[in-house]
Design a protein around this motif. Sequence first.
Motif, PDB file in Angstrom:
ATOM      1  N   VAL A  35      19.538  56.317  -6.287  1.00 53.34           N
ATOM      2  CA  VAL A  35      20.034  55.995  -7.533  1.00 53.34           C
ATOM      3  C   VAL A  35      19.473  54.388  -7.572  1.00 53.34           C
ATOM      4  O   VAL A  35      19.841  53.730  -6.764  1.00 53.34           O
ATOM      5  CB  VAL A  35      21.449  55.936  -7.509  1.00 53.34           C
ATOM      6  N   ASP A  37      19.665  51.172  -9.826  1.00 56.39           N
ATOM      7  CA  ASP A  37      20.016  50.517 -11.235  1.00 56.39           C
ATOM      8  C   ASP A  37      19.661  49.238 -11.276  1.00 56.39           C
ATOM      9  O   ASP A  37      19.881  48.133 -10.563  1.00 56.39           O
ATOM     10  CB  ASP A  37      21.602  50.551 -11.200  1.00 56.39           C
ATOM     11  N   SER A  66      16.731  62.067  -8.652  1.00 55.13           N
ATOM     12  CA  SER A  66      16.804  60.529  -8.733  1.00 55.13           C
ATOM     13  C   SER A  66      17.064  59.912 -10.053  1.00 55.13           C
ATOM     14  O   SER A  66      16.986  60.555 -10.996  1.00 55.13           O
ATOM     15  CB  SER A  66      15.524  59.805  -8.039  1.00 55.13           C
ATOM     16  N   ILE A  67      17.767  58.786  -9.914  1.00 53.60           N
ATOM     17  CA  ILE A  67      18.304  58.167 -11.348  1.00 53.60           C
ATOM     18  C   ILE A  67      17.700  56.607 -11.255  1.00 53.60           C
ATOM     19  O   ILE A  67      17.745  56.139 -10.236  1.00 53.60           O
ATOM     20  CB  ILE A  67      19.918  57.973 -11.394  1.00 53.60           C
ATOM     21  N   ILE A  69      17.883  53.433 -13.772  1.00 58.20           N
ATOM     22  CA  ILE A  69      18.220  52.706 -15.053  1.00 58.20           C
ATOM     23  C   ILE A  69      17.474  51.574 -15.084  1.00 58.20           C
ATOM     24  O   ILE A  69      17.647  50.487 -14.228  1.00 58.20           O
ATOM     25  CB  ILE A  69      19.648  52.489 -14.828  1.00 58.20           C
ATOM     26  N   ILE A 102      16.019  61.075 -13.578  1.00 57.66           N
ATOM     27  CA  ILE A 102      16.650  60.911 -14.943  1.00 57.66           C
ATOM     28  C   ILE A 102      16.587  59.405 -15.170  1.00 57.66           C
ATOM     29  O   ILE A 102      16.846  58.499 -14.273  1.00 57.66           O
ATOM     30  CB  ILE A 102      18.361  61.052 -14.681  1.00 57.66           C
ATOM     31  N   ILE A 113      14.948  63.173 -18.826  1.00 58.83           N
ATOM     32  CA  ILE A 113      15.229  63.931 -17.634  1.00 58.83           C
ATOM     33  C   ILE A 113      13.601  64.408 -17.230  1.00 58.83           C
ATOM     34  O   ILE A 113      13.364  65.391 -18.366  1.00 58.83           O
ATOM     35  CB  ILE A 113      16.343  65.233 -17.756  1.00 58.83           C
ATOM     36  N   LEU A 149      26.075  60.476 -16.264  1.00 60.29           N
ATOM     37  CA  LEU A 149      25.040  60.861 -15.119  1.00 60.29           C
ATOM     38  C   LEU A 149      25.621  61.560 -14.201  1.00 60.29           C
ATOM     39  O   LEU A 149      24.997  62.407 -13.602  1.00 60.29           O
ATOM     40  CB  LEU A 149      24.591  59.541 -14.600  1.00 60.29           C
ATOM     41  N   THR A 153      24.008  65.229 -13.337  1.00 59.88           N
ATOM     42  CA  THR A 153      23.392  65.434 -12.113  1.00 59.88           C
ATOM     43  C   THR A 153      24.349  66.780 -11.784  1.00 59.88           C
ATOM     44  O   THR A 153      23.724  67.571 -10.961  1.00 59.88           O
ATOM     45  CB  THR A 153      23.547  64.448 -11.133  1.00 59.88           C
TER      46      THR A 153
END
Lengths: 263, 195
Positions: A35, A37, A66-67, A69, A102, A113, A149, A153
Motif C-alpha cells: 500500500v 500512499d 497493491s494499492i 494513491i 488499484i 483496477i 479501498l 480489496t
Amino acid sequence: MRFIKNTFLLPLLILLALSAYAQEFPPSPNPPRLVNDYTGTLTPDEWQTLESKLTAYNDSTSTQISIVILSTTYDYPISQYAFQLGEKWGIGRKEKNNGALILVAKDDREVFIATGYGLEGAIPDALAKRIVEMQIVPAFKQGQFYRGLNEATDTMMKLAAGEYTADDLKPPFPYELVIIIGVFILITLTGIYASYRQAKRFAKTNGIDLHTAWRMINAARRVQSGSWGSFSSGRGSFGGSSSRGFGGFGGGSFGGGGAGGRW
Amino acid sequence: MKKWIIIGTLVLLGVLIYRFAVRGYNNMVTLQEAVSKAWSDVETQYQRRLDLVQNLVNTVKGYADFEKSTLTQVVEARAKATQVTVDPQNLTPEKLREFQSAQSEMSSALSRLLVVVERYPDLKANQNFLELQAQLEGTENRIAVSRNKFNDTAREYNTFIRRFPQNILAGWFGFASKAYFEADKEASKAPKVEF
C-alpha cells in the motif's frame, strides 16, 4: 549545425525525456510495501490495516494486490499509467502474473483496477468495473477512501481466492547449502584422517602410544596456526519470506486487463 | 617455426570470429523471435476488436431505424482492416503505417457509431450492447499495452542489430530493422472509446 543538433541536442532531449519519465513514475518502494500512499490520504492506522491484510493475503496465496494513491497520472490515461506502473514494479509473481493494482489519482478524481495476465480470469474486466462502480466510487464520493479501498480489496481477495496457492512460495530445497556442508565435512574428515596417519607414523618412529602422539600432533598444529578454525560464520539468508512485512514484488506482467471509473 | 606461429594465430583468430558470429547470430534470432511474438500479440488484440465490432454491428442492426450510413462505414472500415495483415518478418515502416491507418479508420468509424448510439436510449440500455461496450473498452486497453510492448521489443532488437560490430553480422545475414507504432493522430491520448 546539423552535426551540433545530432550530437548535442538529441541526447539532451532524450535525457530530458528520460528524467521526465522517471519523475512521472515513482520508483518501486523500498522497503517493499503493497500500500503506497503518496498523498497522505490514509491515516497510519488505516494504512497499517490495509498493508497487513494484503501482506497476509500475499503470504497465503502468492497473489499480490497493491494499492497506489497519487495526486495525478500526468498526461497518461489512468489505465495506461496503471499498466506501466504495475509492469515496472513487477506486481505479482513472474511465472503467474497474479498481480493487481488499484491506482487512485486523487486530483484527477479517477481510479483504475489493473489486473495482471494471470488474474484476468478470476477478475474479468466486467467484475473490475462493477467493483469500481459499486464499491469504490460511492465511497470515494463521500470522501471515504479507506472504506472504498477496504471493500474493494475484500471483494478482489474473494474473487482471486483459490486461483493460486502459496505452495511454491516455500523456499526451494537448498541444494547449494547441502553441497557446501558436504564439502566442508569432507575437508574436515580428510584433515582428521591426515592427522591420524601423521600421529600413527609419529607414534611408530618415537615409540609412544597412539593417543599421546595424537594429542602432541594436535597441540603442535594449534600453535602453528592459531586462527585456523576460528572463522566467523556469516548469517546466511535462504530466501524464505519473513513473516513480518511484505517480501517484495515478484516481476509480474500486465496485459491491459481491468477497468476504471471517475468519482 | 615462424610459419606455425602465423598459422596458429590465424586459426585462433578464425575460431574467435566464428564464435563471435555464432553468438551474435543466435542473439539476433532470439530477439527477432521476441519481436514476432510481440507482433502476434498485437494482431491478436486487433483481431479481437474486429470480432467484437462484428457482434456490435449485428446487435445494432436489430434496431430497424438505426442510421444506416454510420453502420455502413463501420462495416466497410472493418472489411478493410481485415484485409491488411503484416508478416512479422517484413515489418517495414510502410507496411506498419498501412496496417495502422486501416485500424485507425476502424477506430474512428467505431467512435462515430458510439456517438450515434447516444440517440437511441433503448439500444443504450440493451444488456448485450452494454456488455459489448465493456469488452471493447477492455480490448482497447489491451491493444494499447500490446503496442507499447511491441515497440519496446522492437527497440531492443533494433538497438542490438544496429550497434557495432553486430551491424556487420546483421548485414551479412540480412536482419532488417523493424518499424515502430506511432501514436495515432486522432488518438494521441491512447485509443479511447467514449461511452
